[in-house]
Design an enzyme around this catalytic site. Sequence first.
Site, PDB file in Angstrom:
ATOM      1  N   SER A 126       0.828  -1.207   0.000  1.00  0.00           N
ATOM      2  CA  SER A 126       0.000   0.000   0.000  1.00  0.00           C
ATOM      3  C   SER A 126       0.860   1.254   0.000  1.00  0.00           C
ATOM      4  O   SER A 126       0.595   2.205  -0.741  1.00  0.00           O
ATOM      5  CB  SER A 126      -0.925   0.014   1.221  1.00  0.00           C
ATOM      6  N   SER A 173     -17.739   5.437  -1.081  1.00  0.00           N
ATOM      7  CA  SER A 173     -18.010   4.932  -2.425  1.00  0.00           C
ATOM      8  C   SER A 173     -18.614   5.993  -3.336  1.00  0.00           C
ATOM      9  O   SER A 173     -18.702   5.783  -4.547  1.00  0.00           O
ATOM     10  CB  SER A 173     -18.948   3.717  -2.344  1.00  0.00           C
ATOM     11  N   PHE A 273     -10.072   9.480 -10.515  1.00  0.00           N
ATOM     12  CA  PHE A 273     -10.333   8.129 -11.004  1.00  0.00           C
ATOM     13  C   PHE A 273      -9.177   7.587 -11.839  1.00  0.00           C
ATOM     14  O   PHE A 273      -8.925   6.380 -11.844  1.00  0.00           O
ATOM     15  CB  PHE A 273     -11.634   8.082 -11.802  1.00  0.00           C
ATOM     16  N   GLU A 400      -9.993   1.292  -2.448  1.00  0.00           N
ATOM     17  CA  GLU A 400      -9.897   1.529  -3.901  1.00  0.00           C
ATOM     18  C   GLU A 400     -11.107   0.968  -4.647  1.00  0.00           C
ATOM     19  O   GLU A 400     -10.995   0.451  -5.756  1.00  0.00           O
ATOM     20  CB  GLU A 400      -8.608   0.935  -4.481  1.00  0.00           C
TER      21      GLU A 400
END
EC number: 1.3.8.6
Length: 420
Positions: A126, A173, A273, A400
Amino acid sequence: MLSNLSKSLLSKGKFINKNNLLKNKRSFGTIVPGDKFEWNDPLSLESLLTEEEVMIRDQVNKFCQDELMPRIQMAYRDEKFDREIMREYGKMGMLGATIPAYGGVSHVAYGLMANAVEKVDSGYRSAMSVQSSLVMHPINTFGTDAQKSKYLDGLASGDLVGCFGLTEPNAGSDPAGMQTRAVKNSAGNYVLNGTKTWITNSPIADVFVVWAKVENGDIRGFVLEKGMKGLSAPKIEGKLSLRASITGMIVMEDVEVPPTAMFPEVKGLRGPFSCLNKARYGIGWGSLGAAEFCYSTARQYGLDRKQFGKPLAANQLYQKKLADMATEISLGLQACYQVGRLIDAGKATPERISLIKRNSCGKSLDIARQSRDMLGGNGIADEYHVIRHAANLETVNTYEGTHDIHALILGRAITGIPSF
């Protein structure tokens, strides 16, 4: 024997050289005696890699096993991340490795790096992937020449640590629901207010890539620096997963920055994104590294441990579980390999990346849980490491983009109907 279809085509002259075709029966699936099934590479991923990719994989694997593995048990127990690891990654050329100026390796090579690191620990991977995909990538892709010059060298060497602020207490989300605001004041500067949470590396970060809504509602990216007035990054304590990764918040209270701190062109969710897709791709490879460790550990344990006068691995059920693990890992790695090649060819789509992120993480979590069970009572001892991987993968399956969110991304692509 030739198939009926092949015989039919031959009789109709569809092949150029009938005699050569008849001699070359391997074209029709004949097993060559020299071929060998490898339990740890069932579909021969090795044969698809370039010499450079094999070299990178082997060097990074050696580094991870020699330098990271001896530290992980106590790091996880003590919930401590060694800041020096970032500089070690830098010396190995592992930070921002796909950026041409900092290595320019293939995305398959980068995936192999992530895989090697996560065989040791998801938290260590990570830290690497946040620095590379979520900090260096946006600065390199969207930043000004001044921003690139100021930050990229230090981030690539590991002398600077970066973090990425998108998730908020009320916007996980649904990133479009973020509440962080950047408002222009009378001096022409931006004043940022808001809170980001579950941010890898934030308590030790020097560079903060954060996303905020400006006055017209557009989402814009800003680069903040440690020590700015009103900027703090408290550590989140008490995690039972990713304990060897440092996690915190980003709190912005009237943080004033000049317009030069903003990425000049990118607007909306396209910016964050694009970063997430880079990170998700690496997670696809990485999570399977954790699964490979668990599979290998369960296999060796089954060969060594004897019950009822024979090795556990002599039992049908034990072998069936290992076969399932080998199948899911090898198929998952082939999928990651294909997406990596597509990225390098400029043909990858977000949906393809969602597919491998979702598949790899979900299957790896299942494999870690199964491995823990196969080790019996020893499965919960941290000296065997599988319980640590299982706990870590609970988070990797969530961050993610959760497992279910990626299903909805795929569902939209399959049906053409958005359900969120």
